[in-house]
Design a protein around this motif. Structure first.
Motif, short mmCIF file in Angstrom:
data_model
loop_
_atom_site.label_atom_id
_atom_site.label_comp_id
_atom_site.label_asym_id
_atom_site.label_seq_id
_atom_site.Cartn_x
_atom_site.Cartn_y
_atom_site.Cartn_z
N HIS A 177 8.25 3.16 -0.31
CA HIS A 177 9.71 4.48 0.50
C HIS A 177 10.11 4.01 -0.41
N GLU A 205 -3.65 7.79 -2.25
CA GLU A 205 -3.52 9.15 -3.46
C GLU A 205 -3.92 8.36 -4.68
N ARG A 252 0.81 -1.37 -0.09
CA ARG A 252 0.25 0.19 -0.11
C ARG A 252 0.40 1.19 0.07
N HIS A 253 1.90 1.59 0.49
CA HIS A 253 3.31 2.36 0.44
C HIS A 253 4.22 1.89 -0.04
N THR A 294 3.71 -1.43 3.82
CA THR A 294 5.23 -0.77 3.15
C THR A 294 6.13 -1.24 2.32
N LEU A 313 7.04 8.82 -0.80
CA LEU A 313 6.66 7.52 -0.77
C LEU A 313 5.72 8.29 -1.80
N ASP A 318 1.74 6.81 -2.33
CA ASP A 318 1.06 5.52 -1.54
C ASP A 318 -1.18 5.32 -2.13
N ASP A 339 8.50 14.33 -4.64
CA ASP A 339 7.76 14.13 -2.53
C ASP A 339 6.76 14.93 -3.36
#
Length: 403
Positions: A81, A97, A78-79, A199, A92, A94, A382
Motif C-alpha cells: 500500500h 494480480e 503479498r500487498h 501487507t 495498491l 497485489d 491505481d
C-alpha cells in the motif's frame, strides 16, 4: 641451488564475507575455481546484523538457486500500500494480480548471513575471518592483497581477480559520487493489533518515507526523518513515539508496541565505474542507496549473479579453446571479462540508482504543486494496471525485468 616455489595464485579473492560476498562464493562453488574470502570481522559479527532486508521476488529465486531459501526464515509481502501524507492518491500493488505467491519477503540480515555462511562452509570454501585487506595492488597477471589481522603476521595473497563486496566507498575518491540526503533512518520492530495480513505500507511524508514491512507477527519499521527530528523521536518514550508513528500511518494499521530504536544517516554513494584492473566492486562497495523501495540488496544480488554468469561463460569458452583448461588458460581477472560484466550491468545498476534517488527527491518535499502531482501519479498507478505492473516488475526484477 634450491629454487623458491612460486607463490600460489587464487582465481578469486572476495573481500568481505557478508551476504553479498558469501552469495558470490556460493554462486561459483561448482565452477572449479580456487576461491578465498577475507573479512575484517569475527565470524559471529555478521550474523548479528540487526537490520531487516526486503527481498524482491527475483532475489528469492536467486537465493533458491544458491540453496539457502528453504533454511531462511522469511515473511511474505503479498500487498504493498503506497500513499503520501497531505494529499489525495494512493495505490495498491497485489501479488495475485501478477500471479505470484508474494511480491517479496522480509528477512533478517543476520539470519541471511548465517544461512549463506553455513552453505559456504559446507562447500569447503575457505574464509579468513578477522583478516583485513589493507591494500590491493593490481599487476599484469594478478592482484596482490596485503593482509593484516589480530593474531596473524602481516602477509600477502595473490589472485587473478579481487571482488570487493564490503566498504571502500570513500568521500573524496574521484570515482565516487556522493549526495547527503539530510535524512536519518530509524529502524525498529513494531507490534500490531489484528495482524499485518502480509501487507506492507510505504507512506511518504515531507521529511521522508515511513515503511512498515511484515515481519513475523509484527512489522519491521524504517522511519526516515531529518536529523533534528530523529533526535526528537529517539528522545521520546515508547508510548509517545508510537503515537507519533500512528499519526503518520493513520488508521491503516493499529500499532500496539515498539522495540528498541536504532538510527543511521542516509547518503547516496556510488562508483561511476565498478571495475578497474583485476578488481570489481559489488554491493555496498559499489553503491549505497536510500532504503526507499528496498532496492539496495536486491540490486547487489543481481550484480552477484551477473558476475558469476560472466565468469562461468568465460571459463566455458576457455575450456572449449583449450580442452581441460582450468588454470592459466582461464584468467578470471581478464579485462575483457570485467568489461563484459560492466556492460551487462550498466542499465539496471544506473536505472535503480536513479529510480530510488528520484523517489526520494520527488516525495520528500511539501512543495504544493509537486504534492498534487504526486497524488495524480499515485492515482494513475491505481487506475492503470499496465503501469502498475511495470512498476511492480521493476521492483521485483530490476531495469531489465531480470531474470
Amino acid at each position: 641451488m634450491t629454487e623458491t616455489a612460486p607463490e600460489h595464485v587464487h582465481d578469486l579473492l572476495i573481500v568481505g564475507a557478508g551476504p553479498v560476498g558469501l552469495a558470490l562464493a556460493l554462486a561459483l562453488k561448482d565452477a572449479g575455481l580456487d576461491i578465498v574470502l577475507a573479512d575484517t570481522r569475527p565470524r559471529e559479527a555478521v550474523t548479528k546484523d540487526p537490520r531487516d532486508l526486503a527481498l524482491a521476488h527475483g532475489t528469492r529465486l536467486t537465493l533458491q538457486r544458491l540453496g539457502v531459501r528453504d533454511t531462511l526464515p522469511t515473511t511474505a509481502i503479498r500487498h504493498i500500500h503506497i500513499s503520501h501524507q497531505g494529499g489525495l492518491g494512493r495505490t495498491l500493488i497485489d501479488a495475485a494480480e501478477h500471479e505470484l505467491p508474494a511480491l517479496g519477503y522480509v528477512a533478517s540480515a543476520g539470519a541471511l548471513a548465517a544461512a549463506l555462511r553455513e552453505a559456504v562452509d559446507a562447500a569447503g570454501i575457505p574464509v579468513l575471518d578477522e583478516t583485513e585487506v589493507t591494500n590491493l595492488a593490481a599487476g599484469d597477471d594478478d592482484v596482490i592483497a596485503s593482509l593484516a589481522g589480530p593474531g596473524r603476521p602481516a602477509g600477502t595473497l595473490r589472485a587473478r581477480l579481487a571482488a570487493c563486496a564490503e566498504g571502500g566507498l570513500h568521500a573524496g575518491d574521484a570515482n565516487v559520487v556522493e549526495h547527503d540526503y539530510g535524512q536519518h533512518a530509524l529502524i525498529a520492530d513494531v507490534q500490531v493489533a489484528g495482524g499485518h495480513r502480509h501487507t506492507a505500507f510505504e507512506r511518504f511524508t515531507p521529511q521522508g518515507p515511513v515503511a512498515l514491512l511484515p515481519k513475523g507477527q509484527g512489522y519491521a519499521l524504517v522511519h526516515v526523518a531529518r536529523p533534528e527530528t530523529a533526535d526528537e523521536l529517539l528522545a521520546l518514550d515508547d508510548t509517545a513515539y508510537l503515537a507519533r508513528l500512528q499519526a503518520h500511518i493513520g488508521g491503516r494499521a493499529r500499532l500496539a508496541g515498539v522495540g528498541p530504536r536504532l538510527r543511521y544517516p542516509l547518503v547516496l554513494r556510488y562508483r561511476r565505474s565498478t571495475i578497474a584492473p583485476r578488481t570489481v566492486w559489488l554491493g555496498n562497495a559499489a553503491q549505497t542507496l536510500h532504503p526507499v523501495a528496498g532496492q539496495g540488496f536486491n540490486l547487489a544480488l543481481r550484480d552477484v549473479w551477473a558476475l558469476a554468469e560472466t565468469l562461468l561463460s568465460a571459463r566455458d569458452e576457455a575450456a572449449r579453446q583449450v580442452p581441460g583448461a582450468t588454470g592459466a588458460a582461464f584468467d578470471a581477472g581478464a579485462a575483457r571479462i570485467l568489461a563484459a560484466y560492466a556492460d551487462a550491468r550498466g542499465l539496471d545498476r544506473l536505472g535503480t540508482i536513479r529510480f530510488t534517488d528520484t523517489l526520494v527527491r520527488v516525495f520528500s518535499t511539501d512543495f504544493a504543486p509537486l504534492r498534487h502531482a504526486r497524488g495524480a501519479a499515485l492515482l494513475a498507478l491505481d487506475l492503470l494496471p499496465p503501469l502498475r505492473g511495470f512498476i511492480a516488475r521493476r521492483m521485483m526484477f530490476g531495469a531489465r525485468a531480470w531474470p
